[in-house]
Scaffold this motif. Structure first.
Motif, PDB file in Angstrom:
ATOM      1  N   ALA A  85       0.852  -1.194   0.000  1.00 20.97           N
ATOM      2  CA  ALA A  85       0.000   0.000   0.000  1.00 20.97           C
ATOM      3  C   ALA A  85       0.882   1.236   0.000  1.00 20.97           C
ATOM      4  N   TYR A  86       0.457   2.239  -0.713  1.00 19.57           N
ATOM      5  CA  TYR A  86       1.136   3.531  -0.696  1.00 19.57           C
ATOM      6  C   TYR A  86       0.480   4.407   0.352  1.00 19.57           C
ATOM      7  N   LEU A  87       1.285   4.945   1.267  1.00 19.77           N
ATOM      8  CA  LEU A  87       0.746   5.701   2.400  1.00 19.77           C
ATOM      9  C   LEU A  87       0.955   7.213   2.280  1.00 19.77           C
ATOM     10  N   GLY A  88       1.762   7.647   1.309  1.00 16.78           N
ATOM     11  CA  GLY A  88       1.957   9.076   1.138  1.00 16.78           C
ATOM     12  C   GLY A  88       3.405   9.492   1.269  1.00 16.78           C
ATOM     13  N   TYR A  89       3.633  10.789   1.169  1.00 12.31           N
ATOM     14  CA  TYR A  89       4.993  11.338   1.238  1.00 12.31           C
ATOM     15  C   TYR A  89       5.237  11.972   2.596  1.00 12.31           C
ATOM     16  N   SER A 132       7.355   2.148  -6.421  1.00 11.84           N
ATOM     17  CA  SER A 132       7.206   3.406  -7.152  1.00 11.84           C
ATOM     18  C   SER A 132       5.745   3.557  -7.537  1.00 11.84           C
ATOM     19  N   LEU A 133       5.403   4.710  -8.085  1.00 11.82           N
ATOM     20  CA  LEU A 133       4.054   4.973  -8.567  1.00 11.82           C
ATOM     21  C   LEU A 133       4.063   5.083 -10.090  1.00 11.82           C
ATOM     22  N   SER A 136      -0.471   7.626 -10.701  1.00 10.87           N
ATOM     23  CA  SER A 136      -0.195   7.785  -9.265  1.00 10.87           C
ATOM     24  C   SER A 136      -0.729   6.607  -8.459  1.00 10.87           C
ATOM     25  N   HIS A 137      -0.769   5.445  -9.097  1.00 10.92           N
ATOM     26  CA  HIS A 137      -1.098   4.205  -8.418  1.00 10.92           C
ATOM     27  C   HIS A 137       0.169   3.380  -8.242  1.00 10.92           C
ATOM     28  N   LEU A 138       0.133   2.462  -7.299  1.00 13.89           N
ATOM     29  CA  LEU A 138       1.286   1.636  -6.991  1.00 13.89           C
ATOM     30  C   LEU A 138       1.684   0.802  -8.201  1.00 13.89           C
ATOM     31  N   ALA A 139       2.971   0.854  -8.562  1.00 12.84           N
ATOM     32  CA  ALA A 139       3.460   0.008  -9.646  1.00 12.84           C
ATOM     33  C   ALA A 139       3.405  -1.450  -9.200  1.00 12.84           C
ATOM     34  N   PRO A 140       2.848  -2.353 -10.018  1.00 14.23           N
ATOM     35  CA  PRO A 140       2.722  -3.751  -9.595  1.00 14.23           C
ATOM     36  C   PRO A 140       4.024  -4.515  -9.729  1.00 14.23           C
TER      37      PRO A 140
END
Length: 313
Positions: free
Chosen positions: A5-9, A128-129, A133-137
């Protein structure tokens, strides 16, 4: 093989230390995510890699998986990523929080993650995104997905008062869920105090479906100790459906009747966009504060959200 999961910067270290500051930061930036996945806030400092950058949560499926994380740098001469720093090694597969993309550009990978399960299957991933701006699989050479993304993208930048509702399974309402399919429409009711008077009143909001984008709407209310309608409003509604977050409904209403009609000079209009969620049962409707601060009769400037119940019949 793993969830991510991407949580932000995060631009820098937390003053009170990451382990203490992180839950508060995530609650402020994405409270619904924290409510849905509370284990994220319980990850201890032994499994937190870095202190600033774009933040990812990685969860191996195999609890006994081997995890290796390295900082890498692209070598133009060899056309390969070279390891510049060994960051983390584990053979127990616990969830980790990883700071990557340290230059602040989320689509430029600088970190390498290897996950190997008990069967010897290995995947290699570069957090990475993508362009959306979605998570690279993480994919295999055959093109199979080896990762699953549990980021709740629709929950970013939503009003904080919706966080708990979203984590409890409430979703954005659709036109059909709001108005039903019958010519008689669908009604939603609530009882609350009219602040200026200190008296309670019954409010009814009824939507009629024309198509998947909207229709007509009537709103009326009556004091609980009176049989007279105090206000009758009529007009139109249009919907922007967002299944995984609040849908947005624009109401354009005119006061057309009731005891209050004609008391003020000229016509009375109301036009505002409201965020709406519907309960898992489809019988409760949550209406949030208007985008421009315009209140419906059953709301006030201090109201952040109001729940209406589906009327019988």
């Amino acid at each position: 093989m793993f969830g991510a999961a991407y949580l932000g910067y995060v631009g820098g270290l937390f003053d009170e230390g990451f382990e203490a500051g992180f839950p508060a930061w995530l609650q402020e930036t994405n409270e619904a995510m924290l409510l849905e996945y509370p284990f994220v806030a319980e990850i201890n400092d032994e499994h937190i890699i870095g202190g600033a950058g774009h933040l990812y949560c990685i969860v191996p499926v195999d609890e006994n998986a081997t995890v290796a994380i390295n900082r890498v740098q692209w070598n133009e001469k060899t056309q390969t990523d070279e390891v510049t720093e060994v960051l983390y090694r584990s053979e127990s597969g616990e969830p980790v929080l990883l700071f990557a993309n340290l230059d602040g550009i989320a689509h430029e990978a600088d970190t390498q993650v290897f996950i190997t399960d008990n069967n010897g299957n290995t995947c290699e991933w570069y957090p990475s995104l993508d362009a959306m701006s979605h998570l690279a699989p993480c994919t295999s050479e055959a093109g199979d997905y080896l990762s699953f993304d549990f980021t709740e993208y629709a929950w970013y930048d939503i009003p904080s008062e919706f966080a708990g509702w979203l984590s409890d399974g409430w979703t954005g309402v659709t036109a059909l869920g709001l108005a039903g399919s019958q010519s008689t429409g669908m009604g939603w009711i609530t009882e609350t105090m009219v602040e200026e008077t200190g008296r309670y009143a019954y409010f009814s909001l009824r939507f009629y479906l024309e198509d998947e984008t909207g229709g007509t709407v009537d709103l009326e209310w009556t004091y609980e100790d009176s049989d007279d309608i105090e206000e009758m409003w009529s007009g139109f509604w249009a919907i922007q459906t967002i299944p995984d977050g609040p849908s947005y409904v624009t109401l354009s209403l005119s006061l057309v009747g009731g005891n209050s009609y004609g008391v003020t000079d000229g016509p009375v209009y109301l036009c505002e966009k409201y965020p709406l969620l519907i309960s898992p049962s489809g019988t409760e409707l949550l209406v949030g504060a208007g985008e421009s601060g315009v209140c419906l009769p059953f709301m006030s400037q201090s109201t952040t959200a109001c729940v209406l119940t589906q009327a019988a019949g």
